[in-house]
Scaffold this motif. Sequence first.
Motif, PDB file in Angstrom:
ATOM      1  N   TYR A 212       0.822  -1.220   0.000  1.00 56.51           N
ATOM      2  CA  TYR A 212       0.000   0.000   0.000  1.00 56.51           C
ATOM      3  C   TYR A 212       0.854   1.267   0.000  1.00 56.51           C
ATOM      4  CZ  TYR A 212      -2.978   3.553   2.255  1.00 56.51           C
ATOM      5  OH  TYR A 212      -3.646   4.699   2.579  1.00 56.51           O
ATOM      6  N   ALA A 213       1.881   1.289   0.870  1.00 54.49           N
ATOM      7  CA  ALA A 213       2.593   2.550   1.100  1.00 54.49           C
ATOM      8  C   ALA A 213       3.394   3.008  -0.113  1.00 54.49           C
ATOM      9  CB  ALA A 213       3.515   2.424   2.313  1.00 54.49           C
ATOM     10  N   GLU A 274      -1.061  -6.588   8.637  1.00 55.49           N
ATOM     11  CA  GLU A 274      -1.833  -5.936   9.691  1.00 55.49           C
ATOM     12  C   GLU A 274      -1.924  -4.431   9.476  1.00 55.49           C
ATOM     13  OE1 GLU A 274      -1.616  -6.905  14.215  1.00 55.49           O
ATOM     14  OE2 GLU A 274       0.174  -7.649  13.200  1.00 55.49           O
ATOM     15  N   ASP A 275      -0.755  -3.841   9.235  1.00 50.54           N
ATOM     16  CA  ASP A 275      -0.691  -2.384   9.144  1.00 50.54           C
ATOM     17  C   ASP A 275      -0.264  -1.993   7.737  1.00 50.54           C
ATOM     18  OD1 ASP A 275      -0.379   0.277   9.361  1.00 50.54           O
ATOM     19  OD2 ASP A 275       1.155   0.237  10.932  1.00 50.54           O
ATOM     20  N   TYR A 276      -1.253  -1.746   6.888  1.00 50.25           N
ATOM     21  CA  TYR A 276      -0.914  -1.465   5.488  1.00 50.25           C
ATOM     22  C   TYR A 276      -0.189  -0.140   5.311  1.00 50.25           C
ATOM     23  CZ  TYR A 276      -5.325   1.098   5.918  1.00 50.25           C
ATOM     24  OH  TYR A 276      -6.313   1.926   6.335  1.00 50.25           O
ATOM     25  N   SER A 277      -0.342   0.765   6.288  1.00 44.19           N
ATOM     26  CA  SER A 277       0.212   2.103   6.085  1.00 44.19           C
ATOM     27  C   SER A 277       1.739   2.133   6.180  1.00 44.19           C
ATOM     28  CB  SER A 277      -0.389   3.080   7.093  1.00 44.19           C
ATOM     29  OG  SER A 277      -0.129   2.626   8.399  1.00 44.19           O
ATOM     30  N   THR A 278       2.357   1.050   6.672  1.00 41.91           N
ATOM     31  CA  THR A 278       3.813   1.076   6.809  1.00 41.91           C
ATOM     32  C   THR A 278       4.479  -0.050   6.026  1.00 41.91           C
ATOM     33  OG1 THR A 278       3.542  -0.123   8.877  1.00 41.91           O
ATOM     34  CG2 THR A 278       3.866   2.228   9.034  1.00 41.91           C
ATOM     35  N   THR A 279       3.861  -0.474   4.929  1.00 40.08           N
ATOM     36  CA  THR A 279       4.494  -1.515   4.114  1.00 40.08           C
ATOM     37  C   THR A 279       5.790  -0.974   3.519  1.00 40.08           C
ATOM     38  OG1 THR A 279       3.275  -0.843   2.154  1.00 40.08           O
ATOM     39  CG2 THR A 279       2.323  -2.617   3.486  1.00 40.08           C
ATOM     40  N   ARG A 422      -4.065   6.365  -5.608  1.00 42.03           N
ATOM     41  CA  ARG A 422      -4.923   6.735  -4.483  1.00 42.03           C
ATOM     42  C   ARG A 422      -6.240   5.983  -4.524  1.00 42.03           C
ATOM     43  NH1 ARG A 422      -4.836   7.406  -0.120  1.00 42.03           N
ATOM     44  NH2 ARG A 422      -6.690   8.650   0.086  1.00 42.03           N
ATOM     45  N   GLN A 425      -5.709   2.589  -3.253  1.00 40.08           N
ATOM     46  CA  GLN A 425      -5.446   2.676  -1.811  1.00 40.08           C
ATOM     47  C   GLN A 425      -6.758   2.827  -1.042  1.00 40.08           C
ATOM     48  OE1 GLN A 425      -2.636   5.924  -1.437  1.00 40.08           O
ATOM     49  NE2 GLN A 425      -0.930   4.487  -1.190  1.00 40.08           N
ATOM     50  N   GLU A 429      -8.389   1.093   2.290  1.00 41.14           N
ATOM     51  CA  GLU A 429      -8.820   1.840   3.473  1.00 41.14           C
ATOM     52  C   GLU A 429     -10.272   1.519   3.824  1.00 41.14           C
ATOM     53  OE1 GLU A 429      -7.912   5.998   2.794  1.00 41.14           O
ATOM     54  OE2 GLU A 429      -5.889   5.449   2.167  1.00 41.14           O
ATOM     55  N   ALA A 432     -10.658  -2.002   5.129  1.00 36.43           N
ATOM     56  CA  ALA A 432     -10.138  -2.175   6.482  1.00 36.43           C
ATOM     57  C   ALA A 432     -11.083  -1.559   7.505  1.00 36.43           C
ATOM     58  CB  ALA A 432      -8.757  -1.544   6.597  1.00 36.43           C
ATOM     59  N   MET A 433     -11.657  -0.394   7.159  1.00 36.53           N
ATOM     60  CA  MET A 433     -12.527   0.280   8.122  1.00 36.53           C
ATOM     61  C   MET A 433     -13.950  -0.231   8.030  1.00 36.53           C
ATOM     62  SD  MET A 433     -11.312   4.216   8.214  1.00 36.53           S
ATOM     63  CE  MET A 433     -11.414   4.496   6.458  1.00 36.53           C
TER      64      MET A 433
ATOM     65  N   LYS B 129       8.598   6.959   9.251  1.00 40.91           N
ATOM     66  CA  LYS B 129       7.852   5.846   8.687  1.00 40.91           C
ATOM     67  C   LYS B 129       8.212   4.578   9.470  1.00 40.91           C
ATOM     68  CE  LYS B 129       6.557   4.710   4.016  1.00 40.91           C
ATOM     69  NZ  LYS B 129       6.890   5.023   2.643  1.00 40.91           N
ATOM     70  N   THR B 133       6.137   2.286  12.457  1.00 39.61           N
ATOM     71  CA  THR B 133       5.715   0.969  11.992  1.00 39.61           C
ATOM     72  C   THR B 133       5.402   0.059  13.172  1.00 39.61           C
ATOM     73  OG1 THR B 133       7.032   1.203  10.007  1.00 39.61           O
ATOM     74  CG2 THR B 133       6.415  -1.026  10.616  1.00 39.61           C
ATOM     75  N   ARG B 134       4.358  -0.750  13.002  1.00 40.49           N
ATOM     76  CA  ARG B 134       3.916  -1.655  14.056  1.00 40.49           C
ATOM     77  C   ARG B 134       5.077  -2.484  14.582  1.00 40.49           C
ATOM     78  NH1 ARG B 134      -0.290  -1.544  17.306  1.00 40.49           N
ATOM     79  NH2 ARG B 134      -1.300  -3.514  17.714  1.00 40.49           N
ATOM     80  N   TYR B 154      -2.514   1.665  15.806  1.00 42.14           N
ATOM     81  CA  TYR B 154      -1.610   1.688  14.644  1.00 42.14           C
ATOM     82  C   TYR B 154      -1.380   3.159  14.332  1.00 42.14           C
ATOM     83  CZ  TYR B 154      -2.619  -3.227  13.846  1.00 42.14           C
ATOM     84  OH  TYR B 154      -2.728  -4.572  13.970  1.00 42.14           O
ATOM     85  N   LEU B 156      -0.048   5.039  12.115  1.00 46.47           N
ATOM     86  CA  LEU B 156      -0.307   5.675  10.821  1.00 46.47           C
ATOM     87  C   LEU B 156      -1.576   5.163  10.156  1.00 46.47           C
ATOM     88  CD1 LEU B 156       3.313   5.744   9.419  1.00 46.47           C
ATOM     89  CD2 LEU B 156       2.007   7.625  10.388  1.00 46.47           C
ATOM     90  N   LYS B 157      -2.115   4.042  10.643  1.00 43.74           N
ATOM     91  CA  LYS B 157      -3.272   3.471   9.982  1.00 43.74           C
ATOM     92  C   LYS B 157      -4.568   3.970  10.618  1.00 43.74           C
ATOM     93  CE  LYS B 157      -5.445  -1.058   9.556  1.00 43.74           C
ATOM     94  NZ  LYS B 157      -5.286  -2.451   9.982  1.00 43.74           N
ATOM     95  N   ASN B 246      -5.100   7.504   3.645  1.00 40.31           N
ATOM     96  CA  ASN B 246      -5.679   7.268   4.950  1.00 40.31           C
ATOM     97  C   ASN B 246      -6.176   8.518   5.661  1.00 40.31           C
ATOM     98  OD1 ASN B 246      -6.242   4.977   6.236  1.00 40.31           O
ATOM     99  ND2 ASN B 246      -4.153   4.520   6.852  1.00 40.31           N
ATOM    100  N   GLU B 257      -1.758  16.235  -6.102  1.00 40.83           N
ATOM    101  CA  GLU B 257      -2.400  15.113  -6.790  1.00 40.83           C
ATOM    102  C   GLU B 257      -3.202  15.618  -7.989  1.00 40.83           C
ATOM    103  OE1 GLU B 257      -2.546  11.849  -5.362  1.00 40.83           O
ATOM    104  OE2 GLU B 257      -4.143  10.905  -6.531  1.00 40.83           O
TER     105      GLU B 257
END
Lengths: 461, 323
Positions: A212-213, A274-279, A422, A425, A429, A432-433, B129, B133-134, B154, B156-157, B246, B257
């Motif tokens: 994702y990131a 688990e945490d897609y925002s920090t891939t 985006r 992405q 999001e 997940a939510m 970043k 991270t987790r 989390y 950033l999530k 997010n 963008e």
Amino acid sequence: MKLKKLSSMVLVAAIALTGVACGKSGDETQAPAAKSAGFKQYADIVLGEDFTDLEAEISFFNNRTDLDSEDYGGTTWKEYIEEFNKMYPNIKVNVITDTNYAEDAKTHLQSGDYETVMLIPAIDKADLSSYFESYGTLDVMNQQINYADHWEYKGEVYGVPSTATCQGIVYNKRVFEEAGVTEIPTTPDAFIEALQKIKDHDSSIIPLYTNYAAGWTMGCWDDYTGISATGDEAFTNNTLLHSTDPFKDYGDGTHPYAVYKILYDAVAKGLTEEDYSTTDWEGCKGMINRGEIGCMVLGSWAYPQMEAAGENAADIGYMPFPITVDGKQYALAGPDYCYGVNKNAPEDEKQAGMVFVKWMTEKSGFAYNEDGLPIVAGSTETKLQFDTVTLLQETPAVAGEEDLLNQLNAESELNYRAGGDRRIQLIIEHAAMGDMTLDEIVAEWNAAWTAAQDACGAERN
Amino acid sequence: MKWHKTRKGQQAIVIVCFVTVPLLLLMLFTYIPFGQMVQYSFFKMNYLTPPDKREFVGFKNYIDVFTRDDCFKALKLSAYYCVGALFQLALALFLATILSFKVKGGNVFKGMMFFPYLISGIAIGFIFKFFYTRGFVFDSILQMIGFDLENLPYWLKDQRVNNWSLVATSVWRYFGQNMVLFIGAIMSVDAELYEAASLDGANKLQQFRHIILPSIKTIVTLNVILSITGSLSAFEPPYVITGGGNGTGTYFVIMNEIAHVTQKVGLASAMAVVLLIIIFVCTILQKAFFKYVFRDADSTDESYSAKKARKSRMRLGRKESGR
């Protein structure tokens, strides 16, 4: 500086003039005849017999800096050239690589002083003949190689692909096998089931890593919505432009909806990280190599990188995208960079360059080593397990609609296959939510697409 | 006598000569491009549209900016950064006050706290970043002091905290710079004033309130204005760390963008012009606000001085040293 430039220009002009004068003074009809006697085009060269005593020094400019490194997992440039020199000991090849190839190659071309063999950068097809030597006519070259029409202009072929890639999923065979997935899934449901099996087998493994990131890795998902999801070669450049609600649910596990549904379901069912925002893009290569990741949705160009990222190269595999259209699977296949031979090089260097290109294509095993699809016509040598898959190339837009996709993209802001990272992405999001279903998401896209079609005057059928 | 040979004439010539170059540069690189941007904002165009094919759309782009839900929703995120900026200034002022008195290892602390400002924003993005991270740096530290990973969000999530996480990186980066500016200003306060004040029995807090703060009000005003303006145009943390995903896409990220991915250059230009106007308005409001606040402070000072002769003497001393 200025003086130097000026003097070199004068020199070039003088040389050009003498060249013209020579051409004029000689018998004009003899010039092409003389050429055909000495110079052999791609199809006429018999490797290992012709030109084995040719003496020349050529340069070869390309983008693969990794092949320069001694610790590259596969065959390095040095090894390729040594092998080439066994057959052609007197042709010296100087390999030049560049990390910023796409830009720099164009600069080299514009300067007029460029390498004997180079990978053709993004230039207009009309300019091909002023920079590159023709390998032969399209009819002849089609007998020799696949994708001959990629750099074709007015019936002449100017580019021979170095390798070809296709769209599928890179996965860890061992992870799939250990989880009890013995057959490669061919439908979205079977795929999600396989991911679930991996998760149930060992919850520390991430069945599908979204990346994702990194952003651009998300836009890649769009690439599967055309040929892989519909089997329609004209989908992106034609069908989509005129479809009513192209993103809607067709209900049979095909079309773009099915592609996005796989992503949405995988995230909603917790089958992704688990945490897609920090891939981490660089990190994911080692993780899939070690078996910490089940699979990733990336083009086959990524396959060798995943193999090279650790010690378990044999575990990595590449499978078709799990969508079946009327009992058949399809994949988008296309050439990577293509070799071009410098038209303005001296005759013997040009010949040596052409010999080198033919050798790279037929004898070097480059396409096979780099996990590509075969370039030599009729060859089936490839590591990709795509025997059951129909490989298709996209057809270009019909005349007059070349810009329509771009216009629709800008108007709708969906940026389909044009950096719409985006948008993909957001699927993750929302999944997940759980605040929006996929049907609600695509309804928005369809509305935007319809409005854009109206604004750009694209007919709907 | 010829005019250009007179002193006045010479002066004028020299001035014109010296002013022309910077003015030309200013015009060329600031005002002309800005004018162009304003012009673009009335057209429907992308980067490669040739000038004759650009379509004039009047105020449509501006109407879009106000009616699209993503533009102004993004501006709401600036509230997070404004709160962060105020916290950052308070922290900087607090530390600056402490560090401008004799502190053991004061210079080391100053250096350490200023250091983040020297790192490039992109590098900071990458640092954080991984920091967030987790199971990485931040989580490990919190676990070490007794938090349970299960209860941690989390960073950033989770959309409830991720904007605060980003604001924290921005505070971390800039508070050192604010602090150094404050220290510089505080240094210029005459040390005798503190002595006199402590002789009169003023404690540290009173000294800060009545000596330091009034002396450095210009620099405080400047810092507040810069921070608030900066928080309206926050870009680097969300762009590098989350890519604007997010629910962290600030106005600038959305603008980027729209301009570069979607290629609606006209709309993006209109967004830029709107932001400029917003920043103008904010700055003017802040100016007015500070004028009001500090005038008030001065007048109370005077009323004190009427009552207490000592205070008035102190104020005089300050004014003299100020001049």
